[in-house]
Write a protein that holds these residues in place. Structure first.
Motif, short mmCIF file in Angstrom:
data_model
loop_
_atom_site.label_atom_id
_atom_site.label_comp_id
_atom_site.label_asym_id
_atom_site.label_seq_id
_atom_site.Cartn_x
_atom_site.Cartn_y
_atom_site.Cartn_z
N ALA A 7 1.07 -0.96 0.32
CA ALA A 7 0.14 0.00 0.14
C ALA A 7 0.75 1.28 0.01
O ALA A 7 0.79 1.91 -0.81
N LEU A 8 2.04 0.94 0.90
CA LEU A 8 2.80 2.80 1.05
C LEU A 8 3.42 2.68 -0.59
O LEU A 8 3.46 3.45 -0.58
N ALA A 9 3.99 1.63 -0.86
CA ALA A 9 4.80 2.14 -2.43
C ALA A 9 3.99 2.30 -3.43
O ALA A 9 4.17 2.66 -4.50
N TRP A 10 2.61 1.56 -3.44
CA TRP A 10 2.11 2.14 -4.17
C TRP A 10 1.53 3.93 -4.76
O TRP A 10 0.83 4.01 -5.24
N THR A 11 1.35 3.63 -2.49
CA THR A 11 1.14 5.20 -2.85
C THR A 11 1.77 5.97 -3.34
O THR A 11 1.81 7.21 -3.59
N LEU A 12 2.95 6.07 -2.44
CA LEU A 12 4.45 6.40 -3.25
C LEU A 12 4.31 6.97 -4.62
O LEU A 12 5.11 7.47 -5.07
N ARG A 13 4.37 6.14 -5.53
CA ARG A 13 3.93 6.17 -7.04
C ARG A 13 3.16 7.30 -7.73
O ARG A 13 3.56 7.47 -8.71
N HIS A 14 2.13 7.42 -7.05
CA HIS A 14 1.58 8.53 -8.16
C HIS A 14 1.84 10.33 -7.42
O HIS A 14 2.72 10.35 -6.00
N PRO A 15 2.10 11.00 -8.23
CA PRO A 15 2.94 12.66 -8.59
C PRO A 15 2.58 13.09 -7.67
O PRO A 15 3.27 13.55 -7.14
N SER A 16 1.45 13.08 -7.51
CA SER A 16 0.42 13.88 -6.76
C SER A 16 1.02 13.61 -5.15
O SER A 16 0.99 14.96 -4.08
N VAL A 17 1.52 12.74 -4.02
CA VAL A 17 1.56 12.43 -2.74
C VAL A 17 3.28 12.93 -2.94
O VAL A 17 3.97 12.26 -3.21
N VAL A 18 3.16 14.09 -1.53
CA VAL A 18 4.54 14.41 -1.53
C VAL A 18 5.45 13.34 -0.18
O VAL A 18 6.21 13.06 0.18
N SER A 19 4.25 12.75 0.26
CA SER A 19 4.85 12.06 1.71
C SER A 19 3.37 11.21 1.81
O SER A 19 2.79 11.09 1.68
N SER A 20 4.36 10.55 2.98
CA SER A 20 3.00 8.78 3.19
C SER A 20 2.96 9.03 4.94
O SER A 20 3.68 8.90 4.95
N LEU A 21 1.70 8.55 5.23
CA LEU A 21 1.48 8.76 7.01
C LEU A 21 1.43 7.21 6.91
O LEU A 21 0.98 6.55 6.77
N ILE A 22 2.77 6.80 7.90
CA ILE A 22 2.64 4.98 8.38
C ILE A 22 2.38 5.49 9.42
O ILE A 22 2.17 6.03 10.20
N GLY A 23 1.49 3.92 10.29
CA GLY A 23 0.86 3.99 11.68
C GLY A 23 1.56 2.28 12.25
O GLY A 23 1.23 1.40 12.47
N ALA A 24 3.35 2.71 12.51
CA ALA A 24 3.76 1.25 12.83
C ALA A 24 3.46 1.94 14.74
O ALA A 24 3.89 2.55 14.62
N ARG A 25 3.11 0.34 14.87
CA ARG A 25 3.31 0.54 16.72
C ARG A 25 4.99 0.07 17.03
O ARG A 25 5.00 0.08 18.30
N THR A 26 5.26 -0.94 16.23
CA THR A 26 6.66 -1.48 16.99
C THR A 26 7.61 -1.26 16.21
O THR A 26 7.41 -0.87 14.58
N PRO A 27 8.97 -1.50 16.33
CA PRO A 27 10.40 -0.90 15.22
C PRO A 27 10.04 -2.63 14.22
O PRO A 27 10.90 -1.61 13.21
N GLU A 28 9.58 -3.37 14.33
CA GLU A 28 9.94 -4.41 13.16
C GLU A 28 8.12 -3.27 12.13
O GLU A 28 9.06 -3.38 10.65
N GLN A 29 7.37 -3.16 12.58
CA GLN A 29 6.58 -2.27 11.98
C GLN A 29 7.18 -1.37 11.27
O GLN A 29 7.10 -1.46 9.43
N LEU A 30 7.64 -0.66 12.17
CA LEU A 30 8.29 0.53 11.45
C LEU A 30 9.56 0.38 10.21
O LEU A 30 9.74 0.94 9.31
N GLN A 31 10.31 -0.80 10.55
CA GLN A 31 11.43 -1.03 9.43
C GLN A 31 10.48 -1.51 8.58
O GLN A 31 11.22 -1.39 6.97
#
Length: 108
Positions: A7-31
């Protein structure tokens, strides 16, 4: 690849997306979310994603997108994309030409 990475990779492909919000609760999810920057899609995968996310807008959107209606509502005007210029390029150009720039980014 996790669903979040996709989902993040597909969202970041769009030229109008400057940044993306992530919802990581653990260091593993963040990585995992950060590793979405390394994800690349094959053409067939993008076709599947676009088909799955397509939304039928229905009336009046389909009507308003018709060429005749768009021509009537916009007077057949078009907007040309403006070239992307960076401050670095302007600074380099001014150093080469010896010109300076005013606050409106016009050569002086």
């Amino acid at each position: 690849m996790t669903p979040a990475q996709m989902a993040l990779a597909w969202t970041l492909r769009h030229p109008s997306v400057v940044s993306s919000l992530i919802g990581a609760r653990t260091p593993e999810q963040l990585q995992q979310n950060i590793s979405a920057l390394d994800v690349t899609f094959e053409e067939y995968q993008l076709d599947i994603l676009y088909a799955a996310s397509a939304v039928d807008l229905g009336f009046p959107h389909e009507f308003l997108m018709r060429p005749m209606v768009r021509g009537v509502t916009t007077g057949r005007t078009t907007v040309r994309p403006r070239p992307i210029r960076t401050w670095r390029a302007e600074i380099t150009a001014s150093e080469e030409t010896g010109r300076s720039w005013d606050h409106r980014r016009r050569p002086v």
